[in-house]
Design an enzyme around this catalytic site. Structure first.
Site, short mmCIF file in Angstrom:
data_model
loop_
_atom_site.label_atom_id
_atom_site.label_comp_id
_atom_site.label_asym_id
_atom_site.label_seq_id
_atom_site.Cartn_x
_atom_site.Cartn_y
_atom_site.Cartn_z
N SER A 121 43.78 48.67 30.67
CA SER A 121 42.22 48.37 31.80
C SER A 121 41.08 49.52 31.49
CB SER A 121 43.81 47.90 32.93
OG SER A 121 42.43 47.44 33.54
N ASN A 122 40.41 49.26 32.68
CA ASN A 122 39.52 50.12 32.94
C ASN A 122 39.83 50.48 34.46
OD1 ASN A 122 37.48 48.43 34.19
ND2 ASN A 122 38.27 46.82 32.05
N PRO A 123 38.84 51.32 35.06
CA PRO A 123 38.78 52.18 36.35
C PRO A 123 38.08 51.15 36.83
CG PRO A 123 37.91 53.73 34.57
CD PRO A 123 38.29 52.83 34.19
N ALA A 162 35.00 43.90 34.94
CA ALA A 162 34.89 44.81 33.57
C ALA A 162 35.77 44.30 32.68
CB ALA A 162 34.89 46.27 34.20
#
Length: 221
Positions: A26-28, A93
């Site tokens: 995933s991403n933040p 995102a």
């Protein structure tokens, strides 16, 4: 309040792409910008469908929120909402890659190195941009170098009416510094501001494009 209410699709937050039953990449992304855009649009009288990746934020009031996890799920939900939308703001995102193969069960830990094969996820803004017709599309680009050149190329590839250039420093923050490029126009650099204030500028831009081009019909409630 806008004189012509619009049906606006907004995507927000990260996606998760699963390796097995419990692990994912995933991403933040916090989703704060997308949620702020949805809240501002609703307050200005627009009908909003918010397609949200997994996050802790409470959905804005008076917004139809659709929760998803993966890029494929986000595309499917966005495609459904886009059919009756007048405009879309693609703020999510979305993970660029997913594991090529997802194990049905948790993979056991091993001392040996693990090679993970990844395959691209669908580009939601580009996919819907190709069929947008008279609908308005605002895309986001997160870049850490050569931002303007890359963002402009993405705007063209995604068939967007405008693109918002974002930076890593904005991730998770309550404030942001962004630049905006309209198709056929010049870059506009916005000073650092809270995300709700930037969201207001973006919804005003959607309303401005709709008013100038007469492309968006009143929302279908």
């Amino acid at each position: 309040m806008s004189p012509k209410p619009l049906h606006i699709l907004i995507t927000a937050g990260p996606t998760r792409e699963y390796l097995d039953s419990v692990r994912y990449i995933s991403n933040p992304s916090s989703g704060k910008m997308g949620f702020a855009i949805a809240a501002v649009a609703a307050r200005r009288g627009h009908h909003v469908t918010l397609v949200s990746g997994p996050m802790e934020l409470k959905p804005p009031a008076s917004v139809n929120t659709v929760r998803v996890e993966t890029a494929a799920e986000m595309l499917a939900a966005a495609r459904r909402a886009f059919r009756c939308a007048d405009a879309a703001v693609f703020c999510a995102a979305v993970c660029d890659y997913r594991p090529l193969n997802r194990a049905r069960r948790k993979l056991p830990k091993s001392q040996a190195a693990l090679t993970l094969k990844l395959t691209p996820t669908p580009d939601i803004a580009a996919t819907l941009g190709r069929v947008k017709g008279r609908r308005i599309s605002i895309a986001f680009a997160l870049e850490d170098h050569d931002g303007r050149r890359k963002a402009e190329a993405k705007m063209i590839a995604k068939h967007a009416d405008a693109i918002v250039l974002n930076g890593p420093i904005n991730i998770g923050s309550d404030r942001a510094t962004v630049e905006i490029l309209r198709h056929g126009g010049d870059w506009t650099a916005l000073p650092s501001a809270t995300k709700p204030l930037i969201a207001k500028r973006l919804i005003e831009l959607v309303e401005q494009i709709a008013g100038e081009c007469g492309r968006a019909a009143p929302s279908r409630r």
